[in-house]
Design a protein around this motif. Structure first.
Motif, PDB file in Angstrom:
ATOM      1  N   MET A  76     -37.851  -6.842 -36.970  1.00 49.23           N
ATOM      2  CA  MET A  76     -38.058  -7.919 -36.009  1.00 49.23           C
ATOM      3  C   MET A  76     -36.857  -8.270 -35.140  1.00 49.23           C
ATOM      4  O   MET A  76     -36.942  -9.180 -34.334  1.00 49.23           O
ATOM      5  N   ASP A  77     -35.738  -7.572 -35.292  1.00 51.68           N
ATOM      6  CA  ASP A  77     -34.590  -7.908 -34.447  1.00 51.68           C
ATOM      7  C   ASP A  77     -33.637  -6.729 -34.313  1.00 51.68           C
ATOM      8  O   ASP A  77     -33.835  -5.678 -34.922  1.00 51.68           O
ATOM      9  N   ASP A  78     -32.599  -6.925 -33.485  1.00 53.16           N
ATOM     10  CA  ASP A  78     -31.647  -5.845 -33.193  1.00 53.16           C
ATOM     11  C   ASP A  78     -30.980  -5.304 -34.451  1.00 53.16           C
ATOM     12  O   ASP A  78     -30.794  -4.091 -34.589  1.00 53.16           O
ATOM     13  N   PHE A  79     -30.604  -6.181 -35.360  1.00 57.69           N
ATOM     14  CA  PHE A  79     -29.945  -5.748 -36.593  1.00 57.69           C
ATOM     15  C   PHE A  79     -30.882  -4.852 -37.409  1.00 57.69           C
ATOM     16  O   PHE A  79     -30.484  -3.793 -37.885  1.00 57.69           O
ATOM     17  N   GLY A  80     -32.144  -5.273 -37.554  1.00 57.61           N
ATOM     18  CA  GLY A  80     -33.115  -4.458 -38.283  1.00 57.61           C
ATOM     19  C   GLY A  80     -33.331  -3.104 -37.645  1.00 57.61           C
ATOM     20  O   GLY A  80     -33.433  -2.080 -38.329  1.00 57.61           O
ATOM     21  N   VAL A  81     -33.387  -3.083 -36.317  1.00 60.08           N
ATOM     22  CA  VAL A  81     -33.559  -1.815 -35.609  1.00 60.08           C
ATOM     23  C   VAL A  81     -32.362  -0.910 -35.846  1.00 60.08           C
ATOM     24  O   VAL A  81     -32.516   0.294 -36.071  1.00 60.08           O
ATOM     25  N   GLU A  82     -31.152  -1.469 -35.830  1.00 64.28           N
ATOM     26  CA  GLU A  82     -29.967  -0.639 -36.055  1.00 64.28           C
ATOM     27  C   GLU A  82     -29.940  -0.091 -37.485  1.00 64.28           C
ATOM     28  O   GLU A  82     -29.592   1.064 -37.714  1.00 64.28           O
ATOM     29  N   ILE A  83     -30.343  -0.906 -38.454  1.00 62.55           N
ATOM     30  CA  ILE A  83     -30.423  -0.426 -39.847  1.00 62.55           C
ATOM     31  C   ILE A  83     -31.462   0.692 -39.950  1.00 62.55           C
ATOM     32  O   ILE A  83     -31.216   1.737 -40.562  1.00 62.55           O
ATOM     33  N   LEU A  84     -32.623   0.483 -39.335  1.00 66.08           N
ATOM     34  CA  LEU A  84     -33.676   1.498 -39.344  1.00 66.08           C
ATOM     35  C   LEU A  84     -33.195   2.788 -38.662  1.00 66.08           C
ATOM     36  O   LEU A  84     -33.345   3.884 -39.207  1.00 66.08           O
ATOM     37  N   ILE A 134     -35.928   5.539 -31.570  1.00 59.47           N
ATOM     38  CA  ILE A 134     -36.129   4.183 -32.094  1.00 59.47           C
ATOM     39  C   ILE A 134     -35.316   3.180 -31.286  1.00 59.47           C
ATOM     40  O   ILE A 134     -35.833   2.152 -30.837  1.00 59.47           O
ATOM     41  N   ARG A 135     -34.045   3.483 -31.062  1.00 57.24           N
ATOM     42  CA  ARG A 135     -33.175   2.577 -30.298  1.00 57.24           C
ATOM     43  C   ARG A 135     -33.691   2.399 -28.871  1.00 57.24           C
ATOM     44  O   ARG A 135     -33.715   1.287 -28.338  1.00 57.24           O
ATOM     45  N   PHE A 147     -32.766   6.524 -40.206  1.00 56.12           N
ATOM     46  CA  PHE A 147     -33.448   7.687 -39.632  1.00 56.12           C
ATOM     47  C   PHE A 147     -32.451   8.755 -39.216  1.00 56.12           C
ATOM     48  O   PHE A 147     -32.697   9.941 -39.399  1.00 56.12           O
ATOM     49  N   GLU A 148     -31.319   8.328 -38.651  1.00 54.23           N
ATOM     50  CA  GLU A 148     -30.313   9.299 -38.225  1.00 54.23           C
ATOM     51  C   GLU A 148     -29.790  10.085 -39.418  1.00 54.23           C
ATOM     52  O   GLU A 148     -29.622  11.306 -39.353  1.00 54.23           O
ATOM     53  N   THR A 149     -29.576   9.401 -40.531  1.00 51.57           N
ATOM     54  CA  THR A 149     -29.084  10.047 -41.741  1.00 51.57           C
ATOM     55  C   THR A 149     -30.126  10.993 -42.334  1.00 51.57           C
ATOM     56  O   THR A 149     -29.812  12.108 -42.729  1.00 51.57           O
TER      57      THR A 149
END
Length: 148
Positions: free
Chosen positions: A73-81, A97-98, A85-87
């Motif tokens: 639901m927010d920028d932090f969650g997207v960066e964690i996701l 995703i970004r 995914f990148e890993t």
């Protein structure tokens, strides 16, 4: 019949209200032996014009939400996701995703996405599906599409 509620404050900005009245399970979903599963969420979204849009998210449907595993639901969650995914799946998927989070799906859309849903893959060799949701003006005729 009495209406029984319990309220729980998890954090300063997270409050839960439990409706403890038991209801029949009219869904096709089954609970795990030792864990409940989410069948439906109701969200009141504050729109940029300061109006409220209520969205019922039904996880027991063919809408693309079945087997949902994460709601971002927010920028932090997207960066964690995206980092996860990148890993696990590579930079190409993380960048998609970004990009999807940072941009309107179509230039004519009123806003960027409000949330992302991640759906677990049927096969462990596949990449999870990721949907960006609630940035469009027209919700009815356009089902969310997997961005990966």
């Amino acid at each position: 019949m009495s209406h029984i509620e319990e309220k729980l404050k998890i954090a300063e900005d997270i409050n839960l209200t439990f409706d403890l009245k038991e209801k029949p399970n009219n869904s096709n979903l089954k609970a795990h032996r030792d864990r409940a599963v989410i069948a439906n969420l109701r969200a009141n979204l504050v729109l940029p014009n300061n109006k409220i849009l209520t969205v019922d998210i039904d996880f027991d449907s063919t809408s693309g939400y079945h087997n949902n595993t994460m709601m971002i639901m927010d920028d932090f969650g997207v960066e964690i996701l995206a980092t996860g995914f990148e890993t696990k799946y590579g930079k190409e998927h993380a960048d998609k995703i970004r990009h999807a989070w940072a941009n309107k799906e179509r230039p004519s859309d009123p806003r960027k996405p409000t949330y992302m849903l991640v759906q677990k893959p049927i096969d462990t060799n596949l990449v999870p599906k990721v949907f960006v949701v609630c940035g469009r003006k027209d919700h009815v005729s356009n089902s969310p599409k997997n961005i990966l």
